[in-house]
Design a protein around this motif. Structure first.
Motif: not given
Length: 416
Positions: A192-193, A201-205, A215-217, A277-278
């Motif tokens: 996905g990366y 970020d997109p692939v983590i989401y 939660g949020v990672v 965003k962080t």
């Protein structure tokens, strides 16, 4: 904040809270507060934003426990791992480490029948270590085509998304890449990366949506960097894997200095700044926790990027340090007071603006009765740093050198 979600659900306009007056209210809390914990357990979707700076697997049990109380915890993870399967991926693809991110997402996943257990099983699966490369390549190919049972039992469209990411991984996999013991979840994240033009970020989401993570990672930064340290005897170590005592001999002297580098062959310091965003995630926290785990390579590593200290100082919420109750090879020569001083030093070093110490750290949670601390606690030393000591029950009854996840969760919830 509890009234905002129902308003959104009804399609009504949300009030602009930025223009409303703000006040600071102090209150006395009971630690732990069973009533508050029970309320959150009844409606975890409205639970508080507990934020953790961490990495590795030390918080896996706590994260699994947290989803009983809140769906809104925030986990900022170090992407600087240079050992294990992450080292293989980073060497092959020149990317940040994703293994700890995957571990935390899996810990927050909904494993019930209402979640996606088939996706969870695939993401948690590792290819066998005793098979040949040819056999593993065939198995991996069957996953890409959807013929493998682990993939076949996943319903569409999730199955197509997963197969696409595995295909991207396979396209870029070097012929020398060792598939033995490879984490399929890591391979999917890596694929996905590349699918998203080297954006994590997109692939983590997407990964979190697939397993219905509560939660949020996020990685603290998305740069391809490594850790370096200098020991008090002058020796310089390049790479997180040389500090933890897991893949190399334990360090033979205390760590004196920690920094980031761009290359494992070059000790030149590298700088990186957290993204906006962080910073926003940090500023939204209801409690900030510096948790147990590898002290330097998991906790302090997350505080190295520029902007972390300022974001923490600007966040008006309790800040808590929970030291390891047992052995950590990285903490050689450090009392808990010494750890607290190093933690404060790392935070203060990351602050451009002047700030008070209690804006960075307010409480240290210890269990002087049951905890098996490797070095002395030195409670007076902690207090001399201007930090309040909360001596509470933290240790597991059956294993006092480890924290009880339920106790820790309810203590943190009580501070909200």
């Amino acid at each position: 904040m509890l009234f905002l979600q129902p308003i959104r659900d009804k399609g009504l306009p949300v009030p602009d809270t930025k223009s409303l007056p703000r006040v600071t209210i102090s209150r006395t809390v009971t630690l732990p507060d069973p009533t508050r914990a029970a309320l959150y357990r009844r409606a975890p979707e409205f639970g508080p934003k507990l934020l953790f700076f961490s990495g590795g697997t030390a918080l896996r049990h706590l994260s699994e426990t947290l989803i009983d109380y809140t769906s809104n915890s925030i986990h900022l993870i170090t992407p600087f791992d240079s050992g294990g399967s992450s080292a293989v991926l980073r060497k092959a693809f020149a990317m940040p480490a994703v293994g700890d991110i995957r571990n935390r997402i899996m810990a927050l996943a909904d494993r019930s029948i209402t979640g996606n257990p088939a996706v969870f099983d695939l993401f948690a699966y590792r290819l066998p270590k005793d098979a040949t490369q040819e056999e593993l390549a065939v198995r991996f190919g069957r996953m890409i085509t959807g013929e493998d049972p682990l993939v076949r039992r996943i319903p569409d469209p999730m199955r197509k998304i997963i197969r696409t990411h595995l295909h991207f991984f396979e396209q870029r996999r070097p012929p020398s890449f060792d598939l033995r013991g490879a984490s399929i979840g890591n391979c999917i994240l890596t694929g996905g990366y590349f699918n998203y033009n080297r954006m994590l970020d997109p692939v983590i989401y997407l990964f979190m949506q697939l397993v219905e993570a509560r939660g949020v990672v996020r990685p603290i930064v998305t740069a391809d960097l490594h850790l370096a340290c200098q020991l008090e005897n002058g020796r310089v170590l390049l790479g997180q894997h040389l500090m933890t005592g897991k893949e190399a001999a334990p360090i033979d002297a205390p760590i004196a200095k920690l920094w980031l580098v761009a290359d494992l062959d070059d000790p030149t310091p590298a700088t990186v700044r957290i993204r906006e965003k962080t910073e926003t995630l940090i500023r939204k926290a209801d409690v900030i926790c510096y948790p147990y785990g590898s002290f330097y390579s998991s906790l302090l590593a997350n505080l190295l990027p520029q902007g972390v200290g300022d974001a923490v100082a600007a966040t008006d919420c309790p800040k808590v340090y929970i030291p390891n109750l047992g052995h950590d090879p990285e903490q050689r020569g450090l009392t808990v007071a010494g750890q607290t001083a190093r933690l404060l030093g790392a935070l203060e070093g990351g602050c451009v603006k002047a700030c008070r110490r209690d804006d960075l750290l307010r409480f240290v949670l210890v269990d002087s009765k049951k905890g098996r601390y490797e070095n002395p606690l030195d409670l007076p030393g902690i207090r001399r740093l201007g930090v309040q000591v909360l001596d509470v029950s933290l240790a597991r009854d059956d294993n006092p050198d480890q924290a009880d996840s339920r106790k820790v969760a309810e203590l943190l919830l009580s501070l909200t």
